[in-house]
Motif scaffolding. Sequence first.
Motif, PDB file in Angstrom:
ATOM      1  N   PHE A  57      41.448  25.220  29.141  1.00  0.00           N
ATOM      2  CA  PHE A  57      42.507  26.325  29.880  1.00  0.00           C
ATOM      3  C   PHE A  57      41.790  27.521  30.011  1.00  0.00           C
ATOM      4  CE2 PHE A  57      45.999  29.069  29.111  1.00  0.00           C
ATOM      5  CZ  PHE A  57      46.694  28.651  30.420  1.00  0.00           C
ATOM      6  N   GLY A  58      40.910  27.702  29.001  1.00  0.00           N
ATOM      7  CA  GLY A  58      39.826  28.847  29.271  1.00  0.00           C
ATOM      8  C   GLY A  58      39.270  28.985  30.271  1.00  0.00           C
ATOM      9  N   ILE A  59      38.533  27.693  30.689  1.00  0.00           N
ATOM     10  CA  ILE A  59      37.995  27.706  32.179  1.00  0.00           C
ATOM     11  C   ILE A  59      38.867  28.086  33.290  1.00  0.00           C
ATOM     12  CG2 ILE A  59      36.725  26.169  33.932  1.00  0.00           C
ATOM     13  CD1 ILE A  59      35.908  24.409  31.415  1.00  0.00           C
ATOM     14  N   VAL A  60      40.096  27.734  33.300  1.00  0.00           N
ATOM     15  CA  VAL A  60      40.970  28.029  34.256  1.00  0.00           C
ATOM     16  C   VAL A  60      41.246  29.311  34.316  1.00  0.00           C
ATOM     17  CG1 VAL A  60      43.450  27.530  35.216  1.00  0.00           C
ATOM     18  CG2 VAL A  60      42.073  25.623  34.249  1.00  0.00           C
ATOM     19  N   MET A  61      41.659  30.013  33.160  1.00  0.00           N
ATOM     20  CA  MET A  61      42.146  31.488  33.047  1.00  0.00           C
ATOM     21  C   MET A  61      40.828  32.371  33.400  1.00  0.00           C
ATOM     22  SD  MET A  61      45.055  31.751  32.766  1.00  0.00           S
ATOM     23  CE  MET A  61      44.817  33.298  32.991  1.00  0.00           C
ATOM     24  N   VAL A  62      39.608  31.877  33.187  1.00  0.00           N
ATOM     25  CA  VAL A  62      38.466  32.689  33.501  1.00  0.00           C
ATOM     26  C   VAL A  62      38.324  32.670  35.043  1.00  0.00           C
ATOM     27  CG1 VAL A  62      35.727  32.830  33.515  1.00  0.00           C
ATOM     28  CG2 VAL A  62      36.974  32.408  31.344  1.00  0.00           C
ATOM     29  N   TYR A  63      38.414  31.635  35.673  1.00  0.00           N
ATOM     30  CA  TYR A  63      38.523  31.321  37.136  1.00  0.00           C
ATOM     31  C   TYR A  63      39.540  32.489  37.856  1.00  0.00           C
ATOM     32  CZ  TYR A  63      38.741  30.061  41.907  1.00  0.00           C
ATOM     33  OH  TYR A  63      38.759  30.087  43.080  1.00  0.00           O
ATOM     34  N   SER A  64      40.501  32.301  37.235  1.00  0.00           N
ATOM     35  CA  SER A  64      41.721  33.180  37.922  1.00  0.00           C
ATOM     36  C   SER A  64      41.458  34.673  37.598  1.00  0.00           C
ATOM     37  CB  SER A  64      43.085  32.679  37.344  1.00  0.00           C
ATOM     38  OG  SER A  64      44.044  33.805  37.482  1.00  0.00           O
ATOM     39  N   ALA A  65      41.035  34.970  36.384  1.00  0.00           N
ATOM     40  CA  ALA A  65      40.825  36.508  35.740  1.00  0.00           C
ATOM     41  C   ALA A  65      39.669  37.150  36.486  1.00  0.00           C
ATOM     42  CB  ALA A  65      40.980  36.604  34.351  1.00  0.00           C
ATOM     43  N   SER A  66      38.859  36.376  36.716  1.00  0.00           N
ATOM     44  CA  SER A  66      37.216  36.843  37.151  1.00  0.00           C
ATOM     45  C   SER A  66      37.057  36.909  38.773  1.00  0.00           C
ATOM     46  CB  SER A  66      36.135  36.077  36.397  1.00  0.00           C
ATOM     47  OG  SER A  66      36.059  34.823  37.099  1.00  0.00           O
ATOM     48  N   ALA A  67      37.847  36.132  39.621  1.00  0.00           N
ATOM     49  CA  ALA A  67      37.769  35.708  41.099  1.00  0.00           C
ATOM     50  C   ALA A  67      37.473  37.310  41.647  1.00  0.00           C
ATOM     51  CB  ALA A  67      38.788  35.079  41.569  1.00  0.00           C
ATOM     52  N   ASP A  68      38.189  38.145  41.347  1.00  0.00           N
ATOM     53  CA  ASP A  68      38.274  39.427  42.328  1.00  0.00           C
ATOM     54  C   ASP A  68      37.007  40.069  41.772  1.00  0.00           C
ATOM     55  OD1 ASP A  68      40.647  39.926  43.715  1.00  0.00           O
ATOM     56  OD2 ASP A  68      41.431  39.028  41.992  1.00  0.00           O
ATOM     57  N   ILE A  69      36.739  40.157  40.438  1.00  0.00           N
ATOM     58  CA  ILE A  69      35.727  41.183  39.946  1.00  0.00           C
ATOM     59  C   ILE A  69      34.307  40.427  40.414  1.00  0.00           C
ATOM     60  CG2 ILE A  69      36.784  42.030  37.982  1.00  0.00           C
ATOM     61  CD1 ILE A  69      35.414  40.545  36.170  1.00  0.00           C
ATOM     62  N   GLY A  70      34.157  38.899  40.673  1.00  0.00           N
ATOM     63  CA  GLY A  70      33.060  38.355  41.067  1.00  0.00           C
ATOM     64  C   GLY A  70      32.833  38.709  42.425  1.00  0.00           C
ATOM     65  N   SER A  71      33.853  38.754  43.295  1.00  0.00           N
ATOM     66  CA  SER A  71      33.559  39.348  44.695  1.00  0.00           C
ATOM     67  C   SER A  71      32.837  40.784  44.679  1.00  0.00           C
ATOM     68  CB  SER A  71      34.909  38.961  45.571  1.00  0.00           C
ATOM     69  OG  SER A  71      35.122  37.729  45.460  1.00  0.00           O
ATOM     70  N   GLN A  72      33.579  41.524  43.863  1.00  0.00           N
ATOM     71  CA  GLN A  72      33.659  42.834  44.032  1.00  0.00           C
ATOM     72  C   GLN A  72      32.129  43.151  43.494  1.00  0.00           C
ATOM     73  OE1 GLN A  72      36.592  44.664  41.406  1.00  0.00           O
ATOM     74  NE2 GLN A  72      38.226  43.959  42.774  1.00  0.00           N
ATOM     75  N   ASN A  73      31.260  42.408  42.554  1.00  0.00           N
ATOM     76  CA  ASN A  73      30.043  42.564  41.921  1.00  0.00           C
ATOM     77  C   ASN A  73      29.189  42.023  42.827  1.00  0.00           C
ATOM     78  OD1 ASN A  73      31.117  43.971  39.927  1.00  0.00           O
ATOM     79  ND2 ASN A  73      31.034  41.834  38.437  1.00  0.00           N
ATOM     80  N   GLY A  86      56.160  34.889  33.851  1.00  0.00           N
ATOM     81  CA  GLY A  86      54.886  35.051  34.718  1.00  0.00           C
ATOM     82  C   GLY A  86      55.263  35.305  36.216  1.00  0.00           C
ATOM     83  N   VAL A  87      54.398  35.642  36.808  1.00  0.00           N
ATOM     84  CA  VAL A  87      54.414  35.993  38.211  1.00  0.00           C
ATOM     85  C   VAL A  87      53.647  34.831  39.058  1.00  0.00           C
ATOM     86  CG1 VAL A  87      54.407  38.523  38.006  1.00  0.00           C
ATOM     87  CG2 VAL A  87      52.253  37.238  38.419  1.00  0.00           C
ATOM     88  N   GLY A  88      53.052  33.860  38.256  1.00  0.00           N
ATOM     89  CA  GLY A  88      52.305  32.975  38.905  1.00  0.00           C
ATOM     90  C   GLY A  88      50.948  32.868  38.767  1.00  0.00           C
ATOM     91  N   TRP A  89      50.265  31.596  38.501  1.00  0.00           N
ATOM     92  CA  TRP A  89      48.805  31.725  38.309  1.00  0.00           C
ATOM     93  C   TRP A  89      48.223  32.150  39.597  1.00  0.00           C
ATOM     94  CZ3 TRP A  89      44.541  28.923  40.386  1.00  0.00           C
ATOM     95  CH2 TRP A  89      43.389  28.871  39.819  1.00  0.00           C
ATOM     96  N   GLY A  90      47.178  32.861  39.180  1.00  0.00           N
ATOM     97  CA  GLY A  90      46.371  33.822  40.404  1.00  0.00           C
ATOM     98  C   GLY A  90      46.940  34.867  41.066  1.00  0.00           C
ATOM     99  N   ASN A  91      48.029  35.004  40.621  1.00  0.00           N
ATOM    100  CA  ASN A  91      48.890  36.334  41.266  1.00  0.00           C
ATOM    101  C   ASN A  91      48.971  37.587  40.610  1.00  0.00           C
ATOM    102  OD1 ASN A  91      49.677  34.724  43.498  1.00  0.00           O
ATOM    103  ND2 ASN A  91      51.442  33.875  42.266  1.00  0.00           N
ATOM    104  N   SER A  92      48.158  37.720  39.436  1.00  0.00           N
ATOM    105  CA  SER A  92      47.950  38.949  38.817  1.00  0.00           C
ATOM    106  C   SER A  92      47.536  40.103  39.700  1.00  0.00           C
ATOM    107  CB  SER A  92      47.111  38.910  37.616  1.00  0.00           C
ATOM    108  OG  SER A  92      46.890  40.089  37.156  1.00  0.00           O
ATOM    109  N   ILE A  93      48.233  41.489  39.353  1.00  0.00           N
ATOM    110  CA  ILE A  93      47.927  42.470  40.267  1.00  0.00           C
ATOM    111  C   ILE A  93      46.909  43.220  39.370  1.00  0.00           C
ATOM    112  CG2 ILE A  93      48.902  44.802  41.019  1.00  0.00           C
ATOM    113  CD1 ILE A  93      51.610  43.421  41.186  1.00  0.00           C
ATOM    114  N   GLN A  94      46.813  43.446  37.935  1.00  0.00           N
ATOM    115  CA  GLN A  94      46.143  44.273  37.311  1.00  0.00           C
ATOM    116  C   GLN A  94      44.770  43.631  37.161  1.00  0.00           C
ATOM    117  OE1 GLN A  94      47.162  47.034  35.841  1.00  0.00           O
ATOM    118  NE2 GLN A  94      49.008  46.579  36.775  1.00  0.00           N
ATOM    119  N   LYS A  95      44.523  42.400  37.360  1.00  0.00           N
ATOM    120  CA  LYS A  95      43.016  41.869  37.462  1.00  0.00           C
ATOM    121  C   LYS A  95      42.229  42.338  38.811  1.00  0.00           C
ATOM    122  CE  LYS A  95      44.095  37.602  39.910  1.00  0.00           C
ATOM    123  NZ  LYS A  95      43.929  36.135  40.021  1.00  0.00           N
ATOM    124  N   THR A  96      43.024  42.839  39.729  1.00  0.00           N
ATOM    125  CA  THR A  96      42.452  43.263  40.987  1.00  0.00           C
ATOM    126  C   THR A  96      41.800  44.762  41.068  1.00  0.00           C
ATOM    127  OG1 THR A  96      44.445  44.282  42.022  1.00  0.00           O
ATOM    128  CG2 THR A  96      43.905  41.954  42.457  1.00  0.00           C
TER     129      THR A  96
END
Length: 384
Positions: free
Chosen positions: A21-37, A257-267
């Motif tokens: 589950f940690g792998i799944v959440m790391v992907y969701s939480a880091s997708a935006d910062i991965g692109s930004q970096n 929750g707002v749905g997996w991958g739909n976080s606003i704060q992680k962007t």
Amino acid sequence: MRKLKYLDYWLFVPYLILSLFGIVMVYSASADIGSQNGGSPGSYLMKQLFFVILGLAIYTFMVLMNLNKLRNKKILKYASIIAICSLLFLLIIGKTINGAAGWIRFGPISIQPAEFVKFYLIIWLAHVIDRRQDAIAIEGWWAVMLRPVVISGAMIGLILIQPDLGGATINASIVFVLLLASGFNWKRAITYFLGAILLVLGIIFPLAVKISEMGFAKNNYQLQRIVAFVNPFEHSQGVGQQLVNSYYALSNGGILGVGWGNSIQKTGYLPEPNTDFIMAILAEELGLITALGVIALLFLIITRTVLVGIRSNSAYHTLICYGAATYLTVQTLFNLGGVLGLLPITGVTFPFISYGGSSTWTLALVMGVVMNISARQKRYRATH
């Protein structure tokens, strides 16, 4: 390989679920910062996948190994030298992340020695206390335990001056619990503990805030974290940004929750969404119920670890389990405390869920040993 027949599924299944589950959440939480970096959305995902796969290999190795090898004097001696030298090495060329020079860079991977010190202190102190029980009873606690206390204190001090308050506190908690289990006067220990809390709340926190308000510590990351803890909304555009946006994430998520991958704060609003504050992103995307489910699985691992320790007829094994339970409990409380604003932010990851190789591998080492102890117990009961 016979030990695999005696796996404790109350330990293994939650460990596996949380890791995946940690792998799944790391992907969701880091997708935006991965692109930004400048990388790909899946860059952190691939690293975490590697960390978890290697962690499972480490876990399996620790389950199958003969635990007596961890008590070998040469191995413990060399491990002690490596731990101290690594912490000293950090003071010279440590990689600074979030105000602390706590990482040694190896190509694309950064190693955090303070994480592995947790495992070392658990197995070393458990060995020392077990071997010296009779001497403690005859010669007195301080006469026998002074040297281990000094060595442990030196390691914790080296972690503290990185500065890594969270890592130092978790290691200190492990040492405190194991020393208490060794026969240290519990009334005196409670007095020291309460005195430390009063010192922090009554003197250190107010003094840190006053110094910061006077403008003497604008560049001190640790002091600024205390200011953010005391008055987050007054500093919402600066040092209080993480905590304020953590509150927004928790509020947005609600119950479901707002749905997996739909976080606003992680962007881009919440710094460190894949490490220190991944539970805020999890709560925003999957809601309070899922967050409580994750905490419940972790609580199951902790209580099972304590139970394994209680059932053991070996003081060495019992102490390892108590040290492991302390490690998981304090780290969880520090992370959640920072996310909820109940404690200052200390840069502590959430066990199994947050991104990070050092944390993942240390958990694998510790939980592999606990599983080894549980398998031994199950095999003994099945054959006697």
